[in-house]
Design a protein around this motif. Structure first.
Motif, PDB file in Angstrom:
ATOM      1  N   ALA A  77      70.598  80.294 -17.656  1.00  0.00           N
ATOM      2  CA  ALA A  77      70.210  81.667 -17.968  1.00  0.00           C
ATOM      3  C   ALA A  77      70.702  81.995 -19.372  1.00  0.00           C
ATOM      4  CB  ALA A  77      70.816  82.627 -16.957  1.00  0.00           C
ATOM      5  N   PRO A  78      69.981  82.821 -20.093  1.00  0.00           N
ATOM      6  CA  PRO A  78      70.421  83.164 -21.453  1.00  0.00           C
ATOM      7  C   PRO A  78      71.674  84.031 -21.428  1.00  0.00           C
ATOM      8  CG  PRO A  78      68.530  84.471 -20.835  1.00  0.00           C
ATOM      9  CD  PRO A  78      68.730  83.470 -19.741  1.00  0.00           C
ATOM     10  N   ALA A  79      72.457  83.916 -22.469  1.00  0.00           N
ATOM     11  CA  ALA A  79      73.648  84.752 -22.613  1.00  0.00           C
ATOM     12  C   ALA A  79      73.246  86.074 -23.247  1.00  0.00           C
ATOM     13  CB  ALA A  79      74.678  84.045 -23.477  1.00  0.00           C
ATOM     14  N   SER A 101      70.897  85.615 -26.374  1.00  0.00           N
ATOM     15  CA  SER A 101      71.129  84.402 -27.139  1.00  0.00           C
ATOM     16  C   SER A 101      70.463  83.262 -26.391  1.00  0.00           C
ATOM     17  CB  SER A 101      72.632  84.155 -27.277  1.00  0.00           C
ATOM     18  OG  SER A 101      72.855  82.965 -27.963  1.00  0.00           O
ATOM     19  N   LEU A 102      69.412  82.719 -26.963  1.00  0.00           N
ATOM     20  CA  LEU A 102      68.615  81.685 -26.309  1.00  0.00           C
ATOM     21  C   LEU A 102      68.815  80.327 -26.980  1.00  0.00           C
ATOM     22  CD1 LEU A 102      65.394  83.844 -26.015  1.00  0.00           C
ATOM     23  CD2 LEU A 102      66.950  83.290 -24.175  1.00  0.00           C
ATOM     24  N   LEU A 103      70.043  80.025 -27.392  1.00  0.00           N
ATOM     25  CA  LEU A 103      70.308  78.779 -28.107  1.00  0.00           C
ATOM     26  C   LEU A 103      70.175  77.561 -27.216  1.00  0.00           C
ATOM     27  CD1 LEU A 103      73.343  79.618 -30.386  1.00  0.00           C
ATOM     28  CD2 LEU A 103      70.990  79.249 -31.026  1.00  0.00           C
ATOM     29  N   LEU A 104      70.728  77.633 -26.029  1.00  0.00           N
ATOM     30  CA  LEU A 104      70.703  76.471 -25.144  1.00  0.00           C
ATOM     31  C   LEU A 104      69.307  76.301 -24.570  1.00  0.00           C
ATOM     32  CD1 LEU A 104      74.076  76.986 -23.304  1.00  0.00           C
ATOM     33  CD2 LEU A 104      73.572  75.439 -25.171  1.00  0.00           C
ATOM     34  N   GLY A 105      68.813  75.120 -24.653  1.00  0.00           N
ATOM     35  CA  GLY A 105      67.455  74.865 -24.178  1.00  0.00           C
ATOM     36  C   GLY A 105      66.468  75.014 -25.324  1.00  0.00           C
ATOM     37  N   ASN A 106      65.247  74.647 -25.037  1.00  0.00           N
ATOM     38  CA  ASN A 106      64.225  74.752 -26.079  1.00  0.00           C
ATOM     39  C   ASN A 106      63.221  75.825 -25.700  1.00  0.00           C
ATOM     40  OD1 ASN A 106      63.205  73.428 -23.913  1.00  0.00           O
ATOM     41  ND2 ASN A 106      62.495  71.641 -25.015  1.00  0.00           N
ATOM     42  N   ASN A 107      62.282  76.076 -26.569  1.00  0.00           N
ATOM     43  CA  ASN A 107      61.236  77.077 -26.369  1.00  0.00           C
ATOM     44  C   ASN A 107      61.820  78.468 -26.144  1.00  0.00           C
ATOM     45  OD1 ASN A 107      59.378  74.987 -26.574  1.00  0.00           O
ATOM     46  ND2 ASN A 107      59.313  74.671 -24.367  1.00  0.00           N
ATOM     47  N   ALA A 108      62.564  78.955 -27.107  1.00  0.00           N
ATOM     48  CA  ALA A 108      63.187  80.270 -26.990  1.00  0.00           C
ATOM     49  C   ALA A 108      62.137  81.363 -26.845  1.00  0.00           C
ATOM     50  CB  ALA A 108      64.069  80.535 -28.207  1.00  0.00           C
ATOM     51  N   ILE A 123      61.174  86.445 -19.640  1.00  0.00           N
ATOM     52  CA  ILE A 123      62.074  87.563 -19.346  1.00  0.00           C
ATOM     53  C   ILE A 123      61.345  88.894 -19.521  1.00  0.00           C
ATOM     54  CG2 ILE A 123      64.155  88.746 -20.149  1.00  0.00           C
ATOM     55  CD1 ILE A 123      65.300  85.952 -20.719  1.00  0.00           C
ATOM     56  N   LYS A 124      60.561  89.023 -20.574  1.00  0.00           N
ATOM     57  CA  LYS A 124      59.812  90.266 -20.796  1.00  0.00           C
ATOM     58  C   LYS A 124      58.790  90.504 -19.685  1.00  0.00           C
ATOM     59  CE  LYS A 124      60.240  90.692 -25.792  1.00  0.00           C
ATOM     60  NZ  LYS A 124      59.524  90.704 -27.084  1.00  0.00           N
ATOM     61  N   ASP A 125      58.146  89.441 -19.218  1.00  0.00           N
ATOM     62  CA  ASP A 125      57.168  89.580 -18.141  1.00  0.00           C
ATOM     63  C   ASP A 125      57.817  90.007 -16.828  1.00  0.00           C
ATOM     64  OD1 ASP A 125      55.170  88.846 -19.889  1.00  0.00           O
ATOM     65  OD2 ASP A 125      55.091  86.751 -19.197  1.00  0.00           O
ATOM     66  N   ILE A 177      64.644  96.716 -22.818  1.00  0.00           N
ATOM     67  CA  ILE A 177      63.826  96.126 -23.865  1.00  0.00           C
ATOM     68  C   ILE A 177      64.585  94.910 -24.377  1.00  0.00           C
ATOM     69  CG2 ILE A 177      62.688  96.503 -26.068  1.00  0.00           C
ATOM     70  CD1 ILE A 177      62.886  99.536 -25.441  1.00  0.00           C
ATOM     71  N   PHE A 178      63.966  93.741 -24.275  1.00  0.00           N
ATOM     72  CA  PHE A 178      64.644  92.490 -24.601  1.00  0.00           C
ATOM     73  C   PHE A 178      64.262  92.000 -25.993  1.00  0.00           C
ATOM     74  CE2 PHE A 178      64.459  92.613 -19.970  1.00  0.00           C
ATOM     75  CZ  PHE A 178      65.779  92.357 -19.658  1.00  0.00           C
ATOM     76  N   PHE A 179      65.297  91.496 -26.711  1.00  0.00           N
ATOM     77  CA  PHE A 179      65.114  90.943 -28.045  1.00  0.00           C
ATOM     78  C   PHE A 179      65.837  89.603 -28.130  1.00  0.00           C
ATOM     79  CE2 PHE A 179      64.905  95.535 -28.671  1.00  0.00           C
ATOM     80  CZ  PHE A 179      63.740  95.656 -29.400  1.00  0.00           C
ATOM     81  N   HIS A 180      65.328  88.732 -28.988  1.00  0.00           N
ATOM     82  CA  HIS A 180      65.990  87.451 -29.250  1.00  0.00           C
ATOM     83  C   HIS A 180      67.036  87.658 -30.328  1.00  0.00           C
ATOM     84  CE1 HIS A 180      66.695  83.235 -29.871  1.00  0.00           C
ATOM     85  NE2 HIS A 180      66.245  83.279 -31.102  1.00  0.00           N
ATOM     86  N   ASP A 181      68.273  87.265 -30.055  1.00  0.00           N
ATOM     87  CA  ASP A 181      69.361  87.367 -31.020  1.00  0.00           C
ATOM     88  C   ASP A 181      69.607  85.986 -31.610  1.00  0.00           C
ATOM     89  OD1 ASP A 181      71.530  88.154 -32.514  1.00  0.00           O
ATOM     90  OD2 ASP A 181      72.934  88.069 -30.840  1.00  0.00           O
ATOM     91  N   ASP A 182      69.214  85.806 -32.863  1.00  0.00           N
ATOM     92  CA  ASP A 182      69.352  84.503 -33.502  1.00  0.00           C
ATOM     93  C   ASP A 182      70.505  84.469 -34.500  1.00  0.00           C
ATOM     94  OD1 ASP A 182      68.189  86.166 -35.326  1.00  0.00           O
ATOM     95  OD2 ASP A 182      66.667  84.741 -35.988  1.00  0.00           O
ATOM     96  N   SER A 183      71.471  85.356 -34.349  1.00  0.00           N
ATOM     97  CA  SER A 183      72.580  85.396 -35.305  1.00  0.00           C
ATOM     98  C   SER A 183      73.450  84.145 -35.219  1.00  0.00           C
ATOM     99  CB  SER A 183      73.424  86.648 -35.089  1.00  0.00           C
ATOM    100  OG  SER A 183      73.952  86.665 -33.783  1.00  0.00           O
TER     101      SER A 183
END
Length: 140
Positions: free
Chosen positions: A34-36, A54-61, A68-70, A94-100
């Motif tokens: 699961a994403p952090a 944070s979707l770092l682990l795994g591919n296809n972020a 998750i949005k669906d 409302i979900f966002f990808h955090d790529d920091s």
């Protein structure tokens, strides 16, 4: 600047959403991790919560974020079951990808590849290399 009320609600949502994604709804990720949740920002009226994942682990972020949005309605419902005693209203999620973290890793790599020569040594220093005391008055 967030009020204490917003900060408390954001902290509660961050903890409970992490539990929901890891324990209650692991089937959304097909057996993967699961994403952090890196941050949650709540509007002043507590009607909306911006959740940064944070979707770092795994591919296809992007694909994982779309899943998750669906399923945001199902996630909100599971969250409502967990916080029904604490919060009166469950905010819209409302979900966002955090790529920091990925950006920080990239910048670390870039800075590691720089070739910076060492600074030249200054030969004019005293034997004990103490910095000179600044003068406060003319007579000193």
């Amino acid at each position: 600047m967030e009020s204490k009320r917003q900060q408390k609600m954001a902290s509660l949502l961050q903890q409970e959403l992490a539990a929901v994604l890891q324990r209650d709804l692991p089937h959304l990720f097909g057996g993967g991790l699961a994403p952090a949740i890196s941050a949650v920002k709540v509007t002043p009226d507590l009607g909306q919560a911006r959740v940064y994942l944070s979707l770092l682990l795994g591919n296809n972020a992007a694909d994982r974020l779309d899943i998750i949005k669906d399923n945001a309605k199902e996630i909100r419902h599971a969250l409502a079951k967990r916080i029904r005693q604490t919060a009166r209203v469950v905010p819209e999620l409302i979900f966002f990808h955090d790529d920091s973290a990925a950006y920080a890793a990239h910048m670390d790599q870039v800075l590691g590849t720089l070739d910076i020569p060492p600074a030249p040594k200054d030969d004019e220093g005293d034997a004990d290399d103490k910095p000179a005391r600044p003068r406060l008055f003319k007579g000193e």
